[in-house]
Design a protein around this motif. Structure first.
Motif, PDB file in Angstrom:
ATOM      1  N   ALA A 541     -22.285  11.666 -16.776  1.00 23.90           N
ATOM      2  CA  ALA A 541     -22.857  11.959 -15.724  1.00 23.90           C
ATOM      3  C   ALA A 541     -21.801  13.101 -15.387  1.00 23.90           C
ATOM      4  CB  ALA A 541     -23.196  11.362 -13.885  1.00 23.90           C
ATOM      5  N   GLU A 542     -20.565  12.759 -15.224  1.00 21.63           N
ATOM      6  CA  GLU A 542     -19.726  13.829 -15.329  1.00 21.63           C
ATOM      7  C   GLU A 542     -19.807  14.791 -16.041  1.00 21.63           C
ATOM      8  OE1 GLU A 542     -14.795  14.554 -15.002  1.00 21.63           O
ATOM      9  OE2 GLU A 542     -16.235  12.492 -16.364  1.00 21.63           O
ATOM     10  N   GLU A 543     -20.198  15.189 -17.471  1.00 22.38           N
ATOM     11  CA  GLU A 543     -20.189  16.185 -18.596  1.00 22.38           C
ATOM     12  C   GLU A 543     -21.376  17.149 -18.054  1.00 22.38           C
ATOM     13  OE1 GLU A 543     -21.830  16.845 -23.193  1.00 22.38           O
ATOM     14  OE2 GLU A 543     -21.292  14.616 -22.368  1.00 22.38           O
ATOM     15  N   ALA A 544     -22.570  16.046 -17.891  1.00 16.63           N
ATOM     16  CA  ALA A 544     -23.962  16.910 -17.515  1.00 16.63           C
ATOM     17  C   ALA A 544     -23.498  17.978 -15.420  1.00 16.63           C
ATOM     18  CB  ALA A 544     -24.848  16.460 -16.641  1.00 16.63           C
ATOM     19  N   PHE A 545     -22.242  16.881 -14.771  1.00 15.17           N
ATOM     20  CA  PHE A 545     -22.584  18.011 -13.513  1.00 15.17           C
ATOM     21  C   PHE A 545     -21.435  18.992 -14.274  1.00 15.17           C
ATOM     22  CE2 PHE A 545     -23.174  14.030 -11.328  1.00 15.17           C
ATOM     23  CZ  PHE A 545     -24.977  14.018 -10.365  1.00 15.17           C
ATOM     24  N   PRO A 558     -22.358  20.741  -7.537  1.00 15.16           N
ATOM     25  CA  PRO A 558     -21.347  20.063  -8.485  1.00 15.16           C
ATOM     26  C   PRO A 558     -19.793  19.760  -8.451  1.00 15.16           C
ATOM     27  CG  PRO A 558     -22.658  22.423  -8.680  1.00 15.16           C
ATOM     28  CD  PRO A 558     -22.467  22.317  -7.009  1.00 15.16           C
ATOM     29  N   LYS A 559     -19.268  20.272  -7.162  1.00 20.23           N
ATOM     30  CA  LYS A 559     -17.526  19.573  -7.358  1.00 20.23           C
ATOM     31  C   LYS A 559     -17.528  18.611  -6.408  1.00 20.23           C
ATOM     32  CE  LYS A 559     -16.483  24.470  -7.012  1.00 20.23           C
ATOM     33  NZ  LYS A 559     -17.331  24.951  -6.393  1.00 20.23           N
ATOM     34  N   LEU A 560     -18.752  18.017  -5.494  1.00 21.49           N
ATOM     35  CA  LEU A 560     -18.726  17.243  -4.962  1.00 21.49           C
ATOM     36  C   LEU A 560     -19.131  15.976  -5.756  1.00 21.49           C
ATOM     37  CD1 LEU A 560     -18.248  15.762  -2.205  1.00 21.49           C
ATOM     38  CD2 LEU A 560     -20.818  15.743  -1.665  1.00 21.49           C
ATOM     39  N   ALA A 561     -20.026  16.389  -6.518  1.00 18.54           N
ATOM     40  CA  ALA A 561     -20.648  15.135  -7.708  1.00 18.54           C
ATOM     41  C   ALA A 561     -19.731  14.723  -8.511  1.00 18.54           C
ATOM     42  CB  ALA A 561     -21.513  15.428  -8.547  1.00 18.54           C
ATOM     43  N   LEU A 562     -18.633  15.846  -9.302  1.00 22.56           N
ATOM     44  CA  LEU A 562     -17.120  15.713  -9.654  1.00 22.56           C
ATOM     45  C   LEU A 562     -15.997  14.886  -9.555  1.00 22.56           C
ATOM     46  CD1 LEU A 562     -17.125  19.171 -11.834  1.00 22.56           C
ATOM     47  CD2 LEU A 562     -18.104  17.239 -13.097  1.00 22.56           C
ATOM     48  N   CYS A 565     -17.363  11.354  -9.749  1.00 22.95           N
ATOM     49  CA  CYS A 565     -17.461  10.575 -10.972  1.00 22.95           C
ATOM     50  C   CYS A 565     -15.238  11.065 -11.136  1.00 22.95           C
ATOM     51  CB  CYS A 565     -17.895  11.506 -12.014  1.00 22.95           C
ATOM     52  SG  CYS A 565     -19.183  11.611 -12.059  1.00 22.95           S
ATOM     53  N   ALA A 566     -14.783  11.678 -11.265  1.00 20.59           N
ATOM     54  CA  ALA A 566     -13.371  11.232 -11.315  1.00 20.59           C
ATOM     55  C   ALA A 566     -12.888   9.775 -10.225  1.00 20.59           C
ATOM     56  CB  ALA A 566     -12.740  12.572 -11.335  1.00 20.59           C
ATOM     57  N   GLU A 567     -13.206  10.141  -8.916  1.00 21.35           N
ATOM     58  CA  GLU A 567     -12.580   9.229  -7.737  1.00 21.35           C
ATOM     59  C   GLU A 567     -13.175   7.500  -8.687  1.00 21.35           C
ATOM     60  OE1 GLU A 567     -13.473   6.859  -3.908  1.00 21.35           O
ATOM     61  OE2 GLU A 567     -14.704   8.750  -4.538  1.00 21.35           O
ATOM     62  N   HIS A 568     -14.863   7.477  -8.857  1.00 20.29           N
ATOM     63  CA  HIS A 568     -14.833   6.141  -9.688  1.00 20.29           C
ATOM     64  C   HIS A 568     -13.664   5.903 -11.093  1.00 20.29           C
ATOM     65  CE1 HIS A 568     -17.484   3.545 -12.238  1.00 20.29           C
ATOM     66  NE2 HIS A 568     -17.867   3.635 -11.082  1.00 20.29           N
ATOM     67  N   GLU A 569     -13.825   6.770 -12.059  1.00 19.00           N
ATOM     68  CA  GLU A 569     -12.979   6.630 -13.042  1.00 19.00           C
ATOM     69  C   GLU A 569     -11.487   6.027 -13.387  1.00 19.00           C
ATOM     70  OE1 GLU A 569     -14.592   6.653 -16.691  1.00 19.00           O
ATOM     71  OE2 GLU A 569     -16.110   5.653 -14.855  1.00 19.00           O
ATOM     72  N   GLY A 570     -10.758   6.937 -11.879  1.00 13.77           N
ATOM     73  CA  GLY A 570      -9.401   6.739 -11.620  1.00 13.77           C
ATOM     74  C   GLY A 570     -10.095   5.369 -10.715  1.00 13.77           C
ATOM     75  N   ARG A 616      -7.220  14.871  -9.831  1.00 13.60           N
ATOM     76  CA  ARG A 616      -8.337  15.447  -9.839  1.00 13.60           C
ATOM     77  C   ARG A 616      -9.555  15.322  -8.519  1.00 13.60           C
ATOM     78  NH1 ARG A 616     -10.391  20.177 -11.401  1.00 13.60           N
ATOM     79  NH2 ARG A 616     -12.674  20.280 -12.280  1.00 13.60           N
ATOM     80  N   ALA A 617      -9.995  14.074  -8.762  1.00 16.72           N
ATOM     81  CA  ALA A 617     -10.836  13.702  -7.634  1.00 16.72           C
ATOM     82  C   ALA A 617     -10.688  14.262  -5.844  1.00 16.72           C
ATOM     83  CB  ALA A 617     -10.709  12.413  -7.168  1.00 16.72           C
ATOM     84  N   GLU A 618      -9.363  14.322  -5.751  1.00 12.42           N
ATOM     85  CA  GLU A 618      -9.224  14.984  -4.113  1.00 12.42           C
ATOM     86  C   GLU A 618      -8.985  15.938  -4.434  1.00 12.42           C
ATOM     87  OE1 GLU A 618      -5.023  13.563  -2.195  1.00 12.42           O
ATOM     88  OE2 GLU A 618      -4.829  13.769  -4.398  1.00 12.42           O
ATOM     89  N   ALA A 619      -7.972  16.965  -5.472  1.00 11.75           N
ATOM     90  CA  ALA A 619      -8.045  18.370  -5.491  1.00 11.75           C
ATOM     91  C   ALA A 619     -10.391  18.627  -5.399  1.00 11.75           C
ATOM     92  CB  ALA A 619      -8.036  19.169  -6.862  1.00 11.75           C
ATOM     93  N   LEU A 620     -11.014  18.463  -6.035  1.00 12.24           N
ATOM     94  CA  LEU A 620     -12.465  18.794  -5.895  1.00 12.24           C
ATOM     95  C   LEU A 620     -12.385  18.556  -4.599  1.00 12.24           C
ATOM     96  CD1 LEU A 620     -13.582  17.722  -9.004  1.00 12.24           C
ATOM     97  CD2 LEU A 620     -13.446  20.338  -8.437  1.00 12.24           C
ATOM     98  N   TYR A 621     -12.376  17.318  -3.849  1.00 13.66           N
ATOM     99  CA  TYR A 621     -12.927  16.829  -2.262  1.00 13.66           C
ATOM    100  C   TYR A 621     -12.626  18.218  -1.381  1.00 13.66           C
ATOM    101  CZ  TYR A 621     -15.253  12.521  -3.790  1.00 13.66           C
ATOM    102  OH  TYR A 621     -15.847  11.210  -4.193  1.00 13.66           O
ATOM    103  N   ARG A 622     -10.589  17.712  -1.400  1.00 13.55           N
ATOM    104  CA  ARG A 622     -10.723  19.238  -1.099  1.00 13.55           C
ATOM    105  C   ARG A 622     -11.701  20.420  -0.531  1.00 13.55           C
ATOM    106  NH1 ARG A 622      -5.688  18.906  -2.476  1.00 13.55           N
ATOM    107  NH2 ARG A 622      -4.746  16.983  -0.959  1.00 13.55           N
ATOM    108  N   ALA A 623     -11.247  20.759  -2.047  1.00 13.72           N
ATOM    109  CA  ALA A 623     -11.986  22.548  -2.204  1.00 13.72           C
ATOM    110  C   ALA A 623     -13.501  22.476  -0.936  1.00 13.72           C
ATOM    111  CB  ALA A 623     -12.136  22.629  -3.234  1.00 13.72           C
ATOM    112  N   VAL A 624     -13.572  21.096  -1.112  1.00 10.15           N
ATOM    113  CA  VAL A 624     -14.987  21.257  -0.723  1.00 10.15           C
ATOM    114  C   VAL A 624     -15.272  21.389   0.815  1.00 10.15           C
ATOM    115  CG1 VAL A 624     -17.268  19.896  -0.154  1.00 10.15           C
ATOM    116  CG2 VAL A 624     -17.102  20.157  -2.841  1.00 10.15           C
TER     117      VAL A 624
END
Length: 782
Positions: A541-545, A558-562, A565-570, A616-624
């Motif tokens: 899923a991360e690759e597709a997003f 896309p950033k919310l989805a990524l 994914c990063a949070e889940h894997e982390g 990475r998850a934190e940075a993407l969530y923050r950007a959104v």
């Protein structure tokens, strides 16, 4: 200045004849049609920024134009070429400024054809030569018929390029746009050296800096704009350049030679807004589809020779030059060079990544993978500008997406809701670890934003009218109408995911791909990501997003989805790392593992990888979240990352950022109470709330809007029980403040359990809750 008369616009008509806000031409000509900008002297050493708006270019002082006159204008030998297209050796020119080509005998002259003091067409008094364009010398002159306003005269470097002058003249006479230099007149004058009459284009004088100057000075640590060059400035320039390209493309024209030397940033002293950036030197402009004319371009801005040979010059080749222009300017920014510290860059890193992805797509070696139009590229760049600016200063800058439907779904897995009665029926209350609220992948798959239906799809009207309709009812209507289009296939795919029918979702996506006739549409990647999530394949899923993010760098979805994914894997790797660490300790104690087997590099350890993913998850969530405070799922994601690190206060602080106007405001406040009173897990053990945390939870609970605003009710009772359980547990654990209040705490908790028993639906549940009340009531001897 004259006020703009367009409805809803509060701009003014500036000296160009266009509105400085909306960019449209004035309905009636303004009183002063020709600029006098630059005619008054200013300090040549002062360039002060007069604006801090991160979405705009700084206002800076610019010297009197006469200070830029060249005292000895020369064309460098390295760029001199014979004007004869059939010349066997175009570089075989003698060193002097004028003469004959040594290879073919064609006459040439690289000398300025006008001298200071020449009066051209009895109107334009030449001040001097102040620049050299790709196709001609540029002279500063004064319009003696109009208050000596400064104008620009542009001639040719070589008379052999007369055909290009004609092409430029024809192009310029049809162009009228605030971001393209205006042409006033065409005049002739004898050459000062040969006496041959030559044609000159009379253009507006633009008081500003050539982008190449801005980049070079910024790269060397000076401040040409009065403040450090930032990515926001580059994007602001890019948006106005793209507006000009879009204008040309709509009229069947290509610019062809976009580069920093051909773009000027105006000083802004006259109140310009939408016309701060001007394209100049339109000598390379040509018709779309014209493959007969001479190709004028600059490496590496221009596309490859192989692409030109295959396709000719196209809209996509123009966008390639725009991408290279942005990339070059970015390399000179403080964000890239780090000249003004790195802390600011770390804060905006996701925004910088989004910007780089815009450039990467524009520069893709496959023209079909570049943006479809200048307007499409500008849409994404505009989103990136808002993202970078909001990350920089923390101010939200929401803008409705044209590609995704905003979702009302809150991805919190119930953290923002009052626990149901089953919490007490199904488990013992003591030491219940707080569920951080990370939803399962299949739940996220149906809760992420949905792509908007394209307007040209035959089912678009039906889908728009049924935006909030029950999915099954919508499918029935589509079936009845016999509509089978790419959009209906996507709808069926999402309906399959909602019904947990993965096979149906996969088949519907296959149909969508067949209907689209290819695999290029980003919506296919998006739905592939959703299906992968539903199948619990987060890596796929991360690759597709990520592929969608590469195509749509300015979108939040896309950033919310990524981020998820990063949070889940982390978190998965955190659990794996803790397990591995525990196993390693036990094995070492047993003396089984060898030293070599026990060695693990720091970079390869699961815990280090997990922290990298969570960062990475934190940075993407923050950007959104920083850009759009209506996407509350992002702040819940941020709070979960803080909780995973044991940062209770940080999680609450983030949840408190949810604005009161949000539909999820109450959910965020409930979540804060649960976080303050919850038992958290962290590396090294459990983290129990202290008396201060619990006092804050109690205070917040009293102010919550629950049970329709009633002072008492079932929801309030349940949440009170959660907080009271935590208080008693802290007291029993020896909290310095609460340990003296054990009996009172037991009495309160007993009353809450008996109130919970009155909410029970069955006798067994009621009996269980009464038993809890009896279990926790104070011990008395009465």
């Amino acid at each position: 200045m004259t006020a703009c008369t367009r409805p809803g616009c509060d701009g003014t008509i500036d000296e160009t004849g266009f509105c400085d806000t909306c960019g449209h031409r004035a309905e009636a000509p303004p009183a002063a049609a020709v600029s006098s900008a630059g005619s008054s002297s200013t300090s040549t050493g002062s360039r002060r920024s007069r604006t801090s708006d991160p979405l705009s270019l700084p206002v800076f002082d610019f010297p009197d134009p006469t200070s830029r006159i060249l005292t000895d204008p020369q064309v460098p030998v390295r760029v001199r070429r014979c004007g004869n297209p059939e010349c066997p050796d175009p570089t075989a020119l003698p060193a002097q400024g004028a003469g004959f080509c040594l290879a073919c005998g064609t006459a040439f002259s690289f000398l300025p054809s006008l001298e200071p003091g020449d009066l051209v067409a009895d109107q334009y008094l030449v001040v001097g030569c102040f620049a050299r364009g790709g196709l001609g010398w540029i002279y500063l002159a004064k319009d003696t018929h109009l208050d000596d306003n400064p104008v620009v005269l542009k001639g040719l470097i070589d008379v052999a390029d007369e055909d290009l002058a004609t092409a430029e003249r024809q192009a310029l006479t049809t162009i009228s746009h605030p971001n393209i230099v205006r042409i006033f007149n065409f005049v002739s004058h004898p050459d000062a050296h040969t006496g041959v009459s030559r044609t000159y284009i009379v253009m507006e004088y633009v008081d500003g800096l050539v982008l190449n100057e801005v980049a070079e000075q910024s790269r060397h640590g000076t401040l040409p704009l009065g403040e450090p060059l930032r990515t926001e400035h580059v994007i602001a320039v890019g948006l106005q350049v793209l507006a000009a390209l879009d204008y040309l493309h709509e009229r069947g024209l290509l610019y062809c030679d976009l580069k920093p030397d051909n773009v000027i940033v105006r000083s802004g002293r006259q109140g310009e807004r939408g016309n701060r950036v001007k394209l100049i030197d339109l000598g390379a402009v040509r018709r779309i589809g014209d493959r007969s004319g001479k190709i004028v371009g600059t490496r590496p801005f221009q596309v490859s020779e192989a692409e030109i040979a295959e396709r000719g010059l196209t809209v996509q080749s123009d966008l390639h030059t725009a991408g290279e222009l942005l990339r070059r300017l970015y390399s000179a920014t403080a964000d890239r060079t780090g000249q003004y510290g790195v802390a600011d860059r770390h804060r905006v890193e996701v925004g910088l990544e989004s910007f780089r992805r815009v450039c990467t797509r524009a520069l893709d070696g496959d023209p079909d993978r570049r943006f479809a139009s200048a307007a499409d590229m500008a849409d994404q760049l505009r989103g990136v500008l808002r993202e970078v600016a909001s990350l920089r200063d923390g101010q939200p800058r929401p803008e409705p997406s044209t590609l995704f439907v905003h979702t009302a779904t809150l991805l919190d897995d119930g953290l923002g809701a009052v626990p149901p009665l089953r919490r007490w029926v199904d488990a013992l209350p003591e030491d219940v670890v707080l569920d951080h609220g990370r939803p399962a992948p299949d739940v996220v798959a149906i809760g992420l934003p949905v792509p908007r239906a394209t307007a040209d799809d035959p089912a678009a009207d039906v889908l728009a009218a049924a935006d909030a309709e029950d999915p099954q009812r919508l499918l029935d209507r589509l079936e009845t109408a016999g509509l089978r289009t790419p959009e209906t296939a996507f709808v069926r795919c999402r309906a399959g995911l909602a019904a947990r029918d993965l096979d149906a979702a996969v088949e519907s996506l296959r149909q969508a791909r067949a209907l689209l006739g290819g695999d290029r549409d980003w919506r296919l990647r998006w739905h592939e990501g959703l299906i992968a999530l539903a199948d619990d394949d987060v890596a796929e899923a991360e690759e597709a997003f990520d592929a969608v993010y590469a195509e749509l760098p300015g979108e939040d979805a896309p950033k919310l989805a990524l981020a998820y994914c990063a949070e889940h894997e982390g978190l998965r790797m955190t659990a794996e790392g803790l397990h591995t660490k525990a196993e390693g300790v036990r094995t070492k104690a047993e003396g089984v593992r060898t030293k070599a087997e026990g060695r693990r590099t720091e970079d390869d350890s699961p815990l280090v990888k997990a922290e990298r993913l969570l960062t990475r998850a934190e940075a993407l969530y923050r950007a959104v979240w920083r850009r759009d405070r209506s996407v509350v799922s992002a702040v819940f994601g941020l709070a979960r990352v803080r909780l995973a690190r044991g940062d209770r206060a940080g999680a609450v602080e983030l949840l408190d950022e949810t604005p009161p106007v949000s539909r999820h405001y109450d959910a965020a406040r409930i979540a804060a109470v649960r976080v303050l009173s919850g038992l958290l897990t962290r590396p090294g053990g459990l983290d129990r709330p202290n008396a201060a945390d619990l006092a804050a939870a109690t205070d917040r609970l009293a102010k919550l809007y629950l049970d329709g605003g009633a002072p008492t009710g079932q929801s309030r009772v349940r949440l009170e029980a959660v907080v009271q359980e935590a208080e008693l547990a802290a007291s029993l654990a020896g909290d310095e403040v609460l340990r003296h209040w054990e009996e009172a705490l037991r009495e309160r908790l007993e009353r809450s359990y008996r109130a919970l028993a009155r909410q029970a639906d069955t006798r067994a549940e009621r009996s269980h809750l009464v038993d809890l009340a009896n279990r926790y009531r104070p011990v008395t001897f009465r």
